[in-house]
Design an enzyme around this catalytic site. Structure first.
Site, PDB file in Angstrom:
ATOM      1  N   HIS A  65      51.165  38.236  36.419  1.00  0.00           N
ATOM      2  CA  HIS A  65      51.499  37.848  37.796  1.00  0.00           C
ATOM      3  C   HIS A  65      50.365  36.980  38.354  1.00  0.00           C
ATOM      4  O   HIS A  65      49.194  37.175  38.036  1.00  0.00           O
ATOM      5  CB  HIS A  65      51.716  39.088  38.667  1.00  0.00           C
ATOM      6  CG  HIS A  65      53.108  39.660  38.532  1.00  0.00           C
ATOM      7  ND1 HIS A  65      53.402  40.974  38.799  1.00  0.00           N
ATOM      8  CD2 HIS A  65      54.284  39.066  38.156  1.00  0.00           C
ATOM      9  CE1 HIS A  65      54.709  41.180  38.592  1.00  0.00           C
ATOM     10  NE2 HIS A  65      55.260  40.044  38.200  1.00  0.00           N
ATOM     11  N   ASP A  67      48.755  36.636  41.084  1.00  0.00           N
ATOM     12  CA  ASP A  67      47.600  37.163  41.825  1.00  0.00           C
ATOM     13  C   ASP A  67      46.564  37.800  40.904  1.00  0.00           C
ATOM     14  O   ASP A  67      45.493  38.217  41.370  1.00  0.00           O
ATOM     15  CB  ASP A  67      48.051  38.136  42.933  1.00  0.00           C
ATOM     16  CG  ASP A  67      48.895  39.294  42.414  1.00  0.00           C
ATOM     17  OD1 ASP A  67      49.699  39.097  41.479  1.00  0.00           O
ATOM     18  OD2 ASP A  67      48.760  40.410  42.959  1.00  0.00           O
ATOM     19  N   HIS A  68      46.862  37.855  39.611  1.00  0.00           N
ATOM     20  CA  HIS A  68      45.907  38.377  38.628  1.00  0.00           C
ATOM     21  C   HIS A  68      45.473  37.299  37.634  1.00  0.00           C
ATOM     22  O   HIS A  68      44.680  37.555  36.740  1.00  0.00           O
ATOM     23  CB  HIS A  68      46.535  39.547  37.857  1.00  0.00           C
ATOM     24  CG  HIS A  68      46.933  40.686  38.742  1.00  0.00           C
ATOM     25  ND1 HIS A  68      46.255  41.876  38.763  1.00  0.00           N
ATOM     26  CD2 HIS A  68      47.904  40.796  39.682  1.00  0.00           C
ATOM     27  CE1 HIS A  68      46.808  42.686  39.661  1.00  0.00           C
ATOM     28  NE2 HIS A  68      47.824  42.055  40.228  1.00  0.00           N
ATOM     29  N   ASP A 211      48.775  46.663  37.484  1.00  0.00           N
ATOM     30  CA  ASP A 211      49.792  47.144  38.416  1.00  0.00           C
ATOM     31  C   ASP A 211      50.744  48.084  37.680  1.00  0.00           C
ATOM     32  O   ASP A 211      51.186  47.799  36.571  1.00  0.00           O
ATOM     33  CB  ASP A 211      50.599  45.968  38.975  1.00  0.00           C
ATOM     34  CG  ASP A 211      49.750  45.091  39.897  1.00  0.00           C
ATOM     35  OD1 ASP A 211      48.532  45.337  40.017  1.00  0.00           O
ATOM     36  OD2 ASP A 211      50.327  44.156  40.487  1.00  0.00           O
ATOM     37  N   HIS A 269      43.979  46.864  45.205  1.00  0.00           N
ATOM     38  CA  HIS A 269      45.278  46.181  45.202  1.00  0.00           C
ATOM     39  C   HIS A 269      46.139  46.649  46.373  1.00  0.00           C
ATOM     40  O   HIS A 269      47.261  47.122  46.214  1.00  0.00           O
ATOM     41  CB  HIS A 269      45.974  46.431  43.850  1.00  0.00           C
ATOM     42  CG  HIS A 269      47.098  45.475  43.560  1.00  0.00           C
ATOM     43  ND1 HIS A 269      48.401  45.721  43.939  1.00  0.00           N
ATOM     44  CD2 HIS A 269      47.128  44.278  42.926  1.00  0.00           C
ATOM     45  CE1 HIS A 269      49.184  44.723  43.536  1.00  0.00           C
ATOM     46  NE2 HIS A 269      48.437  43.837  42.930  1.00  0.00           N
TER      47      HIS A 269
HETATM   48 ZN   LIG Z   1      49.457  42.386  41.594  1.00  0.00          ZN
END
Ligand SMILES: [Zn+2]
Ligand SMILES: [Zn+2]
Lengths: 311, 311
Positions: A65, A67-68, A211, A269
Site C-alpha cells: 500500500h 502509505d508504506h 497492517d 498507524h
Molecule cells: Zn497502511
C-alpha cells in the site's frame, strides 16, 4: 538498539504525523540502521534523526500500500547522493521489484551502490551470525507481512582481570577461550573457558507487523518478543470499520500482545481522524488489556528492552 | 493568481527546503489550483498552504527526474481520500503513464475520480476559453519541458450604472451587449456595446521552466511573460558544473529573463550545497543582469503581476 517511528499516520500524512516508517538502530558494532516500511516523506523525517542514509543497511516493506511504499524511490536515490556505496538489501512482497525498477528506470536514477531486491515468502528471509529475520503473512486486504527480528545470543565477555591474574598472555589464547575452548598454558596449567567467560548475553527480539486484523500468525510471530509494534488504526468503538478495512483496533492489538506474552507493545498507524489528544484514548483502552502499551510518538527513540524472560 | 513554491531544493530535500513543486492559484471564478512538478513531500507541503487537494485541477510534470516526480502517486491517492471527485488532468513527458499506472496498480490504489494522463509533445497542450498552456522542449539530460500559461484576455466589465441611466432593463440585453452586440431597445433607441462595455482586461502570462541549461527555446517560450520561473541550481562560479549536469546558473537564468523581456524572474531549484544565506548571493549576482529577480522562498505567495506591456 532503538526504534524510531518516522511516521505513525495511516493512509496519508496529516500535520504533525507522517505515513508509516520505522527505523531500527542496530547495535553499535554493526553501526547501521534498518527501516521497516517507507511511506512518502521518510527521507525527510530522517533529517530530524541521528541516522545517516549512507548507513541504511536493510529495508523491509510489510505490504505494498502506498502509505508504506511511496517514499522508497526517493530514499534509494538520496542514499546514492549522500555517498552510500555499500549494498542495500530490500525485502518485501512480490510486486516490489516491478515498482522499484520502474520508478528508477523511468526517472533515470542511477544508484551508485548494489541494490538487492528480495521478493519474499513466509519463513526466514535473512540470517547472519548476529541476527535473523523471519516473515509471516498476516490478514489484510493485500499480502501483508510481519517481521520478527531476532538478535542471536552473544558469547559472554572475557574476564580479562582474572586472565591477567592467572598469567595468561593476551593473544590467540583469548580467542580460543572466548569461543569455548579450554587452553593449556606453557607451564602445563589448564584454563577452562567456562571459568573466564561470562554468561552468554541473550539477544533481543523485536517484531514489527504490517497492517492486519487480529490473526493467529500475528500472535505466533510475536511470541515472547521483547517489543511488539502493532497497528491500531482505530479505537475500539470502530471495531466494525477496522474489520471491514482489514485493520486492528487498539484493544485488538493489546489482545495480540497479551496472547503472545510480549514484553512491551507500541501502537502506531493511527487513522487521520484522531487528533494527538485522541491517541491517549487509544492507549488507555489498550492498557486495560495489556498494561505495557504506548502509543508511538514520532522522532523519539524507544529503547528495545530485554524482557525478563530472555534475561 | 499566485504562485506558491512548495519546494526549492534540487535533487533531494534538505532541512527547510523540499524538492520541486510549484502551485499556481487560479483566478477566483475558477476556484482551483494547478501544480507544476511533484517532488516527494509535495502533499506534505500543501498542508501548510490554503490549497485543498480536492481542488487540484491540473498537474504538469516538466521532466521525469525523481525530484520532480516521486510525490505523484501519493498526491493522487490523497486527493481521492480527501474527497476529490472531479477529473484530474496530468501532463508530462512520455514515460509518465507507465510510472503512474505502475505505482497505482502495484499499490492497489483505487482513485475515486477520472485521471487523464496526457503524454505531451511540444505545442499547445491545453486550451479552454480562459487559459491556454504551451509546452516547449528545453536542454537537460532528459526530456524537459517548459510550460507557458496564458490567461486569455477577458471582456471588459459592463457599466451597469450607465445602463440604468439609459433605462436598459437587466436581462438578456446585458449578455448581448457584453458579447459585443449592439442592442435596439423597445423605444427604438440603439445602445452600442462599445459604449457600455469597458476595455478588455489583458491576461497574464506565467512561464515555468523545467531543469535546463540556457537554450533558445527557453527565451522563446518566456517571451514577454509577466513572470518567469527559472532554475538556478548553481551560482555563477560553478558554470562548468551547471553545464556538465544540464543546469543553469543564477546569472544564466537572469540572461534568459533579460533576453525574453519578462516582467519578473523567480529563481528556484537550488543545489543542496547552498545554505539559506547563500541564496542571497545567487539572487544578487542575477540582479546584476536582471534587476527584477528574487530567489524563491517556500510557502509564501507570489502574486502574478501584470507587466506594463500587457496592461
Ligand atoms: Zn497502511
Ligand atoms: Zn531537478
Amino acid at each position: 538498539m532503538e526504534l524510531w517511528f518516522l511516521g505513525t499516520s495511516a493512509g496519508m500524512p496529516i500535520s504533525g504525523r507522517n505515513v508509516t516508517s520505522i527505523a531500527l538502530r542496530m547495535p553499535q558494532d554493526r553501526g547501521t540502521f534498518w527501516l521497516f516500511d517507507c511511506g512518502e516523506g521518510t527521507q525527510h523525517q530522517l533529517l530530524s534523526t541521528p541516522f545517516r542514509l549512507s548507513r541504511l543497511e536493510k529495508l523491509f516493506i510489510t505490504h505494498l500500500h502506498g502509505d508504506h511504499l511511496f517514499g522508497l524511490p526517493g530514499i534509494l536515490s538520496s542514499r546514492a547522493s549522500l555517498g552510500g556505496t555499500e549494498p542495500l538489501e530490500l525485502y518485501g512482497p512480490p510486486g516490489l521489484r516491478e515498482f522499484t525498477e520502474t520508478a528508477l528506470r523511468i526517472s533515470e536514477t542511477h544508484l551508485g551502490y548494489p541494490l538487492h531486491i528480495r521478493e519474499i515468502e513466509e519463513g526466514t528471509v535473512f540470517e547472519d551470525g548476529a541476527f535473523s529475520v523471519e516473515a509471516a503473512l498476516l490478514d489484510h486486504r493485500i499480502d501483508s507481512f510481519g517481521y520478527r527480528v531476532v538478535e542471536l545470543p552473544r558469547v559472554g565477555a572475557l574476564n580479562t582481570r582474572l586472565l591477567a591474574e592467572l598469567g595468561v598472555p593476551s593473544g590467540p589464547a583469548y580467542g580460543r577461550l572466548k569461543s569455548g575452548e579450554d587452553v593449556v598454558l606453557e607451564d602445563g596449567r589448564t584454563v577452562r573457558s567456562s571459568n573466564v567467560v561470562g554468561h552468554p548475553i541473550a539477544g533481543r527480539v523485536v517484531v514489527v507487523l504490517g497492517d492486519t486484523k487480529p490473526c493467529p500468525n500475528a500472535v505466533k510471530l510475536a511470541q515472547g518478543a521483547d517489543l511488539l509494534v502493532h497497528e491500531a488504526t482505530f479505537a475500539h468503538d470502530l471495531a466494525d470499520k477496522a474489520d471491514e478495512y482489514g485493520h486492528a483496533t487498539s484493544v485488538q492489538a493489546a489482545e495480540t500482545a497479551r496472547d503472545a506474552e510480549v514484553g512491551r507493545l507500541i501502537l502506531t498507524h493511527f487513522s487521520s481522524r484522531y487528533k494527538p489528544e485522541d491517541l491517549a484514548v487509544l492507549e488507555a483502552e489498550a492498557r486495560n488489556t495489556f498494561l505495557a502499551t504506548d502509543a508511538a510518538i514520532e522522532l523519539t527513540p524507544y529503547l528495545i528492552p530485554r524482557s525478563s524472560l530472555s534475561e
